[in-house]
Design a protein around this motif. Structure first.
Motif, short mmCIF file in Angstrom:
data_model
loop_
_atom_site.label_atom_id
_atom_site.label_comp_id
_atom_site.label_asym_id
_atom_site.label_seq_id
_atom_site.Cartn_x
_atom_site.Cartn_y
_atom_site.Cartn_z
N PRO A 1 0.90 -1.29 -0.11
CA PRO A 1 -0.07 -0.16 0.09
C PRO A 1 0.93 1.27 -0.04
O PRO A 1 2.16 1.23 0.42
N GLN A 2 0.31 2.40 -0.27
CA GLN A 2 0.99 3.53 -0.26
C GLN A 2 1.06 4.13 1.10
O GLN A 2 2.39 4.45 1.23
N GLU A 3 0.57 3.61 1.97
CA GLU A 3 0.94 3.94 3.73
C GLU A 3 1.70 2.57 3.99
O GLU A 3 1.14 1.77 3.92
N THR A 4 2.85 2.87 4.50
CA THR A 4 3.82 1.76 4.81
C THR A 4 2.97 0.88 6.21
O THR A 4 2.53 1.53 7.03
N ALA A 5 2.77 -0.26 5.53
CA ALA A 5 2.03 -1.28 6.58
C ALA A 5 3.05 -2.15 7.38
O ALA A 5 3.14 -3.41 6.88
N GLY B 1 12.64 -6.20 11.43
CA GLY B 1 12.24 -6.69 10.24
C GLY B 1 11.77 -8.12 9.81
O GLY B 1 10.64 -8.51 9.23
N ALA B 2 12.63 -8.81 10.58
CA ALA B 2 12.41 -10.40 10.34
C ALA B 2 10.99 -10.80 10.88
O ALA B 2 10.26 -11.70 10.37
N GLU B 3 10.82 -10.26 12.14
CA GLU B 3 9.54 -10.71 12.82
C GLU B 3 8.41 -10.20 12.13
O GLU B 3 7.25 -10.96 11.89
N ALA C 1 11.75 -2.31 13.59
CA ALA C 1 11.47 -1.70 12.11
C ALA C 1 11.02 -0.13 12.38
O ALA C 1 11.20 0.72 11.28
N GLU C 2 10.81 0.37 13.80
CA GLU C 2 10.78 1.67 14.01
C GLU C 2 11.91 2.51 13.79
O GLU C 2 11.95 3.61 13.72
N LYS C 3 13.06 1.73 13.77
CA LYS C 3 14.58 2.37 13.69
C LYS C 3 14.96 2.45 11.95
O LYS C 3 15.85 3.20 11.67
N TYR C 4 13.88 1.99 11.27
CA TYR C 4 14.45 1.84 9.91
C TYR C 4 14.13 3.46 9.43
O TYR C 4 13.25 4.06 9.52
N GLY D 1 12.83 5.97 6.23
CA GLY D 1 11.69 5.86 5.35
C GLY D 1 11.92 4.94 4.06
O GLY D 1 10.90 4.01 3.86
N GLY D 2 13.01 4.79 3.33
CA GLY D 2 13.23 3.96 2.12
C GLY D 2 13.28 2.21 2.60
O GLY D 2 12.94 1.63 2.04
N MET D 3 14.00 2.20 3.87
CA MET D 3 13.97 0.80 4.42
C MET D 3 12.61 0.41 4.65
O MET D 3 12.11 -0.79 4.50
N LYS D 4 11.68 1.28 5.44
CA LYS D 4 10.37 0.74 5.61
C LYS D 4 9.62 0.19 4.32
O LYS D 4 8.70 -0.47 4.07
N ARG D 5 9.93 1.06 3.01
CA ARG D 5 9.22 0.89 1.90
C ARG D 5 9.55 -0.50 1.37
O ARG D 5 8.88 -1.21 0.87
N ARG D 6 10.99 -0.87 1.65
CA ARG D 6 11.40 -2.08 1.06
C ARG D 6 10.95 -3.25 1.72
O ARG D 6 10.55 -4.32 1.34
N LEU D 7 10.93 -3.08 3.39
CA LEU D 7 10.01 -4.08 4.11
C LEU D 7 8.88 -4.21 3.77
O LEU D 7 8.12 -5.28 3.67
#
Length: 248
Positions: A84-88, A95-97, A134-137, A139-145
């Motif tokens: 989605p457009q908003e990172t879910a 990240g692994a969890e 994941a909160e430490k990621y 913006g780009g890392m969150k999109r990749r996740l």
């Protein structure tokens, strides 16, 4: 003749006094990478939400994988993956969890999940950060996740809504390469993006939506040639105008 992966017929969606979609019709073939382009508020995300069964159309019809979006939503959800457009993502999980949680939600086999998790984390350059929350990621890392979560269960049809927003050029090109790999696996991909060079690089065909109407449809090169311009960005500006739009 095989049925198209996605069929949309005269789709209309109204929100109170706003008509978000105004009679859109199109088909996306199996294995096609289709770009859905348009200014902010044009109706792209509304179209995806209807195709994913998240929003009901006011009128018209649509099928995904041969299933009716209003009557067979459960069947459709087995076939699709959605970025989605908003990172879910869940910020307090690593990240692994996050990946493991989404794999379990899809009732994936334990060994298959482990293999795909390792593969996707590697391809998205997140292996070294997989144990970080994941909160430490960035913006780009969150999109990749978020992209990994959409694809962990190996869906036949993927909806990627602005998948590379907030990414640096290196990460964006890595995602481009990954999307090209998906296409080689005969996946059907619906991509929305505001990066016209991205659409030009990746898409077999594009449809341009403006004010809820489909105003252009064809391969990037067909549209460039037809409008007598140099690239897809110039096509987009010529057809939709230069004025900045408000979100709807």
């Amino acid at each position: 003749m095989n049925e198209s992966a996605i069929t949309v017929e005269n789709l209309v969606k109204k929100f109170e006094d706003v008509t978000a979609l105004d009679g859109i019709s199109l088909q996306v073939e199996k294995g096609e990478l289709f770009g859905l382009l348009g200014p902010n508020g044009a109706g792209k995300t509304t179209t995806i939400n209807i195709l994913c069964g998240l929003t009901k159309p006011t009128s018209g019809a649509a099928k995904v994988g041969g299933y009716d979006v209003q009557k067979e939503t459960a069947k459709i959800k087995e076939l699709i993956g959605v970025c989605p457009q908003e990172t879910a993502i869940y910020p307090y999980l690593t990240g692994a969890e996050n990946v493991e949680l989404f794999g379990n939600l899809h009732a994936m086999d334990k060994d298959t999940l482990k293999t795909r998790r390792a593969m996707l984390l590697e391809k998205m350059g997140l292996t070294g950060d997989a144990k970080r929350r994941a909160e430490k990621y960035s913006g780009g890392m969150k999109r990749r996740l978020s992209l990994i979560l959409a694809l962990i269960h190996d869906p036949q049809i993927a909806f990627l809504d602005e998948p590379t927003v907030a990414m640096d050029p290196q990460s964006r090109h890595a995602v481009w390469d990954f999307i090209k790999e998906l296409k080689k696996e005969d996946k059907t991909i619906i991509l929305t993006t505001h990066y016209m060079e991205e659409a030009e690089e990746l898409c077999d065909r594009v449809g341009i939506i403006d004010h809820g109407k489909l105003i252009a449809l064809g391969t990037p090169q067909e549209l460039i040639s037809k409008n007598k311009v140099k690239n897809l960005e110039e096509v987009f500006i010529a057809l939709t105008g230069r004025k900045i739009r408000e979100e709807v």
